[in-house]
Design an enzyme around this catalytic site. Sequence first.
Site, PDB file in Angstrom:
ATOM      1  N   ASP A  21      -7.042   4.105  -4.575  1.00 53.31           N
ATOM      2  CA  ASP A  21      -7.715   3.921  -3.287  1.00 53.31           C
ATOM      3  C   ASP A  21      -8.376   5.274  -2.996  1.00 53.31           C
ATOM      4  O   ASP A  21      -8.607   6.063  -3.927  1.00 53.31           O
ATOM      5  CB  ASP A  21      -6.729   3.493  -2.193  1.00 53.31           C
ATOM      6  CG  ASP A  21      -7.419   2.972  -0.931  1.00 53.31           C
ATOM      7  OD1 ASP A  21      -7.863   1.818  -0.923  1.00 53.31           O
ATOM      8  OD2 ASP A  21      -7.545   3.734   0.058  1.00 53.31           O
TER       9      ASP A  21
ATOM     10  N   LYS B  80       0.869  -1.194   0.000  1.00 52.37           N
ATOM     11  CA  LYS B  80       0.000   0.000   0.000  1.00 52.37           C
ATOM     12  C   LYS B  80       0.893   1.226   0.000  1.00 52.37           C
ATOM     13  O   LYS B  80       2.004   1.194   0.546  1.00 52.37           O
ATOM     14  CB  LYS B  80      -0.881   0.032   1.249  1.00 52.37           C
ATOM     15  CG  LYS B  80      -2.102   0.918   1.108  1.00 52.37           C
ATOM     16  CD  LYS B  80      -3.219   0.166   0.403  1.00 52.37           C
ATOM     17  CE  LYS B  80      -4.415   1.017   0.089  1.00 52.37           C
ATOM     18  NZ  LYS B  80      -5.542   0.161  -0.346  1.00 52.37           N
TER      19      LYS B  80
HETATM   20  P1  NDP Z   1     -13.035   7.421  -2.961  1.00 48.11           P
HETATM   21  O1  NDP Z   1     -12.011   8.429  -2.651  1.00 48.11           O
HETATM   22  O2  NDP Z   1     -13.495   7.247  -4.371  1.00 48.11           O
HETATM   23  O3  NDP Z   1     -14.335   7.653  -2.064  1.00 48.11           O
HETATM   24  C1  NDP Z   1     -14.254   7.671  -0.695  1.00 48.11           C
HETATM   25  C2  NDP Z   1     -15.620   7.998  -0.122  1.00 48.11           C
HETATM   26  O4  NDP Z   1     -15.582   7.827   1.298  1.00 48.11           O
HETATM   27  C3  NDP Z   1     -16.037   9.439  -0.351  1.00 48.11           C
HETATM   28  O5  NDP Z   1     -17.437   9.510  -0.412  1.00 48.11           O
HETATM   29  C4  NDP Z   1     -15.497  10.147   0.891  1.00 48.11           C
HETATM   30  O6  NDP Z   1     -16.180  11.332   1.221  1.00 48.11           O
HETATM   31  C5  NDP Z   1     -15.737   9.096   1.960  1.00 48.11           C
HETATM   32  N1  NDP Z   1     -14.713   9.216   3.010  1.00 48.11           N
HETATM   33  C6  NDP Z   1     -13.381   9.058   2.865  1.00 48.11           C
HETATM   34  N2  NDP Z   1     -12.749   9.271   4.026  1.00 48.11           N
HETATM   35  C7  NDP Z   1     -13.711   9.553   4.912  1.00 48.11           C
HETATM   36  C8  NDP Z   1     -13.685   9.867   6.278  1.00 48.11           C
HETATM   37  N3  NDP Z   1     -12.537   9.917   6.976  1.00 48.11           N
HETATM   38  N4  NDP Z   1     -14.882  10.097   6.898  1.00 48.11           N
HETATM   39  C9  NDP Z   1     -16.052  10.042   6.203  1.00 48.11           C
HETATM   40  N5  NDP Z   1     -16.115   9.761   4.893  1.00 48.11           N
HETATM   41  C10 NDP Z   1     -14.976   9.515   4.260  1.00 48.11           C
HETATM   42  O7  NDP Z   1     -12.447   6.040  -2.382  1.00 48.11           O
HETATM   43  P2  NDP Z   1     -12.870   4.541  -2.741  1.00 48.11           P
HETATM   44  O8  NDP Z   1     -14.326   4.466  -3.031  1.00 48.11           O
HETATM   45  O9  NDP Z   1     -11.922   4.018  -3.738  1.00 48.11           O
HETATM   46  O10 NDP Z   1     -12.541   3.805  -1.355  1.00 48.11           O
HETATM   47  C11 NDP Z   1     -13.516   3.640  -0.326  1.00 48.11           C
HETATM   48  C12 NDP Z   1     -13.082   2.509   0.590  1.00 48.11           C
HETATM   49  O11 NDP Z   1     -12.976   1.294  -0.176  1.00 48.11           O
HETATM   50  C13 NDP Z   1     -11.719   2.685   1.257  1.00 48.11           C
HETATM   51  O12 NDP Z   1     -11.754   2.065   2.528  1.00 48.11           O
HETATM   52  C14 NDP Z   1     -10.780   1.881   0.359  1.00 48.11           C
HETATM   53  O13 NDP Z   1      -9.629   1.462   1.033  1.00 48.11           O
HETATM   54  C15 NDP Z   1     -11.681   0.724  -0.003  1.00 48.11           C
HETATM   55  N6  NDP Z   1     -11.340  -0.023  -1.212  1.00 48.11           N
HETATM   56  C16 NDP Z   1     -11.176   0.595  -2.412  1.00 48.11           C
HETATM   57  C17 NDP Z   1     -10.913  -0.150  -3.549  1.00 48.11           C
HETATM   58  C18 NDP Z   1     -10.807   0.462  -4.887  1.00 48.11           C
HETATM   59  O14 NDP Z   1     -10.655  -0.292  -5.857  1.00 48.11           O
HETATM   60  N7  NDP Z   1     -10.885   1.769  -5.048  1.00 48.11           N
HETATM   61  C19 NDP Z   1     -10.717  -1.610  -3.474  1.00 48.11           C
HETATM   62  C20 NDP Z   1     -10.987  -2.167  -2.172  1.00 48.11           C
HETATM   63  C21 NDP Z   1     -11.259  -1.387  -1.090  1.00 48.11           C
HETATM   64  P3  NDP Z   1     -15.482  12.751   0.882  1.00 48.11           P
HETATM   65  O15 NDP Z   1     -15.500  12.869  -0.595  1.00 48.11           O
HETATM   66  O16 NDP Z   1     -16.329  13.747   1.589  1.00 48.11           O
HETATM   67  O17 NDP Z   1     -14.093  12.669   1.446  1.00 48.11           O
HETATM   68  O1  2IT Z   2      -7.820  -1.881  -1.032  1.00 45.83           O
HETATM   69  C1  2IT Z   2      -7.735  -2.332  -2.184  1.00 45.83           C
HETATM   70  O2  2IT Z   2      -7.846  -3.531  -2.443  1.00 45.83           O
HETATM   71  C2  2IT Z   2      -7.519  -1.374  -3.292  1.00 45.83           C
HETATM   72  N1  2IT Z   2      -7.491  -0.168  -3.051  1.00 45.83           N
HETATM   73  C3  2IT Z   2      -7.278  -1.870  -4.687  1.00 45.83           C
HETATM   74  C4  2IT Z   2      -5.841  -2.272  -4.872  1.00 45.83           C
HETATM   75  C5  2IT Z   2      -5.448  -2.647  -6.268  1.00 45.83           C
HETATM   76  O3  2IT Z   2      -4.256  -2.921  -6.427  1.00 45.83           O
HETATM   77  O4  2IT Z   2      -6.282  -2.688  -7.178  1.00 45.83           O
END
Ligand code: NDP
Ligand code: 2IT
Length: 438
Positions: free
Chosen positions: A158, A118
């Site tokens: 992420d 990460k």
């Molecule tokens: P984005 O940045 O696209 O979206 C994040 C969302 O969560 C936004 O709506 C944001 O609101 C909100 N958010 C983030 N931090 C906080 C906080 N501290 N308190 C309240 N709301 C918060 O991220 P992703 O959708 O990619 O990621 C979301 C989750 O999924 C994370 O935990 C990530 O690790 C996990 N994840 C992501 C993957 C991926 O492929 N992208 C794969 C697997 C897991 P705001 O815009 O107001 O900050």
């Molecule tokens: O938490 C996760 O699994 C991710 N943010 C995606 C990682 C990746 O390499 O696609």
Amino acid sequence: MSDLRSRFAHEPEYLQAVEEVLTSIEEVYNQHPEFERYNLIERLCIPDRIFTFRVSWIDDEGQVRTNMAYRIQHNNAIGPYKGGVRFHSSVNQSILKFLAFEQTFKNSLTTLAMGGAKGGSDFSPKGKSNMEIMRFCQAYVAELWRHIGPDTDVPAGDIGVGGREVGFMYGMYKKMARENTGTFTGKGMEFGGSLIRPEATGYGNVYFLLNMLATRGIDIKGKRVAISGSGNVAIYTAEKLMQLGARVVTMSDSDGTIYLPEGLTQEQYEYLFELKVYYRGRLREFAEKYGCEYFDRGKPWHVPCDIAMPSATQNELDGDDARALLANGVIAVSEGANMPSTPEAVHAFLDAKILYAPGKAANAGGVAVSGLEMAQNAQKMSWTAQEVDQRLKDIMANIHAQCCKYGQNPDGTVNYVKGANVAGFMKVARAMMAQGVL
Ligand code: NDP
Ligand code: 2IT
């Protein structure tokens, strides 16, 4: 655990993630005395290496700005280091260590050859111009590029890192490394990105949920689903749920939660998609446009719902939230985010024997399709959306089967936390044992 607690006392998220895994694997660990001799646990819990560096960049006013940045290469026993990059003001070493640790087991579950990593920075993309984002991404990669590569370490997105940021980072990487083999996933479709990668985490979580519901003969149609977040994961979770006839009753961002008791309509979804993906707007604007209920600063967990899919960030659902969900009759919780439930919430779900899927199983579809992107890049081919989607469904079904195999309770229910941790751990442990002390 007590040794790790005293050595890393200032890293609460890391200790939380480690404790959950170690507690789950206790029984199988004790059946393998050779693990103790090889000091396997310590070698597996402490990352292989951590790069920490300063990133300086120039903002639109000509001011030089500085952020802290990291890449944590946690474990490469089963394949090249692989994992996302997070840009958020809260990023620190503890958060990235927990994420890299979780990624190692998640990647093991995907059936693909990927180790865990990460990276990230305390840089906040919020309110920054495109040019500022580009300069920051370039400065981050100017330092990082020598530590990554298609067969060593492959970053992705992420929180705060999506297609735009990956494009800027990959462009800089390609220039510095003088090769074009796809050392990033989540790239644009024109330069090696895989179809379905943007959708993969959200879709994959819904596919995992369908597998869980099937074990109890429950139909998704008409079910009320509370989602948190409105970023990449949350949006495509909502899209797939709506295609399947479920009702999406909440979405949130860090300012508040929208509540639609009848479920998001297709028109509202399209507006929300545009608002979030193209304009990077706030849900408050959605609530104003549609006159729906909006909980300022509030979370989604206190509204009546059948299913909860936390998809924002770590520790966003605590013991009180879990009890509120259970009191409202929630039947399933499937985590899109990494470690969104606090340990107290996890215990409440496990005690209630609802269908509860931890992030490392339920959200593994994102990194799984990243693995498929790597495979397509290596072949210099791109597969159709149907082919990638089918492989994603198969991988999620396989992860579900692994959880059932290792997590079955005596009464026939499944402890998905134990199942995911034991299955993920055993593969990495066997690979480490076979490769000697490194
Ligand atoms: P984005 O940045 O696209 O979206 C994040 C969302 O969560 C936004 O709506 C944001 O609101 C909100 N958010 C983030 N931090 C906080 C906080 N501290 N308190 C309240 N709301 C918060 O991220 P992703 O959708 O990619 O990621 C979301 C989750 O999924 C994370 O935990 C990530 O690790 C996990 N994840 C992501 C993957 C991926 O492929 N992208 C794969 C697997 C897991 P705001 O815009 O107001 O900050
Ligand atoms: O938490 C996760 O699994 C991710 N943010 C995606 C990682 C990746 O390499 O696609």
